[in-house]
Design a protein around this motif. Structure first.
Motif, PDB file in Angstrom:
ATOM      1  N   UNK A 181       0.990  -1.312   0.015  1.00 24.23           N
ATOM      2  CA  UNK A 181       0.072   0.199   0.046  1.00 24.23           C
ATOM      3  C   UNK A 181       1.104   1.207  -0.050  1.00 24.23           C
ATOM      4  N   UNK A 182       1.979   1.347   0.525  1.00 22.66           N
ATOM      5  CA  UNK A 182       2.889   2.426   0.674  1.00 22.66           C
ATOM      6  C   UNK A 182       3.734   2.324  -0.598  1.00 22.66           C
ATOM      7  N   UNK A 183       3.675   1.401  -1.181  1.00 18.45           N
ATOM      8  CA  UNK A 183       4.473   1.343  -2.538  1.00 18.45           C
ATOM      9  C   UNK A 183       3.569   1.867  -3.477  1.00 18.45           C
ATOM     10  N   UNK A 184       2.232   1.836  -3.599  1.00 12.92           N
ATOM     11  CA  UNK A 184       1.258   2.586  -4.258  1.00 12.92           C
ATOM     12  C   UNK A 184       1.377   4.031  -4.069  1.00 12.92           C
ATOM     13  N   UNK A 185       1.323   4.536  -2.910  1.00 12.19           N
ATOM     14  CA  UNK A 185       1.433   5.988  -2.666  1.00 12.19           C
ATOM     15  C   UNK A 185       2.653   6.757  -3.086  1.00 12.19           C
ATOM     16  N   UNK A 186       3.789   5.803  -2.749  1.00 13.58           N
ATOM     17  CA  UNK A 186       5.061   6.343  -3.324  1.00 13.58           C
ATOM     18  C   UNK A 186       5.040   6.510  -4.937  1.00 13.58           C
TER      19      UNK A 186
ATOM     20  N   UNK B 244      -7.904  -3.299  -0.952  1.00 11.22           N
ATOM     21  CA  UNK B 244      -8.759  -2.710   0.135  1.00 11.22           C
ATOM     22  C   UNK B 244      -7.747  -1.581   0.898  1.00 11.22           C
ATOM     23  N   UNK B 245      -6.556  -1.586   1.193  1.00 11.59           N
ATOM     24  CA  UNK B 245      -5.703  -0.816   1.880  1.00 11.59           C
ATOM     25  C   UNK B 245      -5.702   0.374   1.250  1.00 11.59           C
ATOM     26  N   UNK B 246      -5.514   0.199  -0.195  1.00 10.05           N
ATOM     27  CA  UNK B 246      -5.362   1.435  -0.903  1.00 10.05           C
ATOM     28  C   UNK B 246      -6.831   2.206  -1.016  1.00 10.05           C
TER      29      UNK B 246
ATOM     30  N   UNK C  73      -5.767  11.045   1.585  1.00 12.12           N
ATOM     31  CA  UNK C  73      -4.371  10.816   1.250  1.00 12.12           C
ATOM     32  C   UNK C  73      -3.991  11.338  -0.019  1.00 12.12           C
ATOM     33  N   UNK C  74      -4.622  11.178  -0.985  1.00 11.31           N
ATOM     34  CA  UNK C  74      -4.261  11.911  -2.441  1.00 11.31           C
ATOM     35  C   UNK C  74      -4.137  13.376  -2.383  1.00 11.31           C
ATOM     36  N   UNK C  75      -4.827  14.107  -1.674  1.00 11.75           N
ATOM     37  CA  UNK C  75      -4.744  15.473  -1.335  1.00 11.75           C
ATOM     38  C   UNK C  75      -3.708  15.955  -0.670  1.00 11.75           C
TER      39      UNK C  75
END
Lengths: 163, 70
Positions: free
Chosen positions: A54-59, B31-33, B41-43
């Motif tokens: 999940x962190x990888x996605x946001x990275x 689901x976690x994303x 989070x995106x903002x």
């Protein structure tokens, strides 16, 4: 058009490219190679495979953002290259690159590390503040160095129209 | 510039698709994303980037705006 020479377009291009490339340095070195933090690791510690992915996605989202910033800077630099009223100065441009990198470190450090707590520079310690402050100090040094280079570039080339 | 922004938008839409590796954990990763906090989070995550882009463009166009309106 008989515009007077103006340096701000070249500085703006350098700022965006410097900030974007500085973001890539942060992502590549601190996220991927040293693995000191990820974008959301302050909220979601990557202590299992799912959390790490999940962190990888946001990275990845972060990298997409700094990619857009870098491309915009490149586009502005292309436009500057076609303008006779903007002096073409290596010192001005490299100063703006350093200034942009410093701006990225200071803005990202203040917002993400201090205000929002999305992550901290080094998360494998109980006392994260010294690392965050060192990151901000590096950014301030880059701001000063970049500013000095830009000032030194004032004497560079008047306009290419004269050439 | 419009084409560049459109391309960036298409690219970000394409990149919003999560990775396909790890079939076992993939539903939990998805689901976690895509939680209720996704937009926030995106903002927050893109806020520094947006500020820097806005600042850079403001510096680039400052002289033109000043000349036209002041």
């Amino acid at each position: 058009m008989t515009d007077s020479p103006q340096r701000t377009p070249l500085i703006a291009a350098g700022l965006l490219m410097g900030a974007g490339l500085g973001g890539f340095v942060d992502g590549i070195v601190l996220h991927q190679m040293l693995q000191w933090h990820n974008m959301l690791s302050g909220k979601l510690p990557p202590d299992n495979l799912v959390a790490a992915k999940v962190n990888m996605y946001w990275d990845g989202v972060f990298h997409a953002g700094v990619w857009v910033m870098t491309v915009l800077g490149l586009r502005l630099l292309w436009a500057v290259g076609r303008r006779a009223d903007v002096p073409w100065s290596g010192r001005t441009f490299s100063g703006a690159l350093v200034l942009g990198w410093g701006l990225f470190n200071v803005v990202e450090g203040l917002i993400d590390h201090e205000l929002l707590g999305l992550h901290h520079v080094y998360e494998y310690t109980d006392n994260k503040l010294p690392w965050d402050l060192a990151f901000l100090a590096l950014g301030v040094l880059q701001l000063l160095g970049g500013w000095a280079l830009i000032r030194a570039g004032r004497a560079d080339g008047l306009t290419r129209a004269a050439g | 510039m419009k084409r560049l922004i459109l391309s960036a938008g298409l690219l970000s839409g394409w990149l919003s698709q999560p990775a396909w590796a790890c079939r076992v954990c993939r539903p939990r990763v998805q689901a976690g994303i895509h939680t209720a906090d996704y937009a926030a989070n995106l903002l927050w995550l893109l806020l520094p980037v947006a500020l820097l882009i806005g600042g850079g463009l403001a510096v680039y166009f400052a002289a033109d705006v000043k000349r036209r309106f002041f």
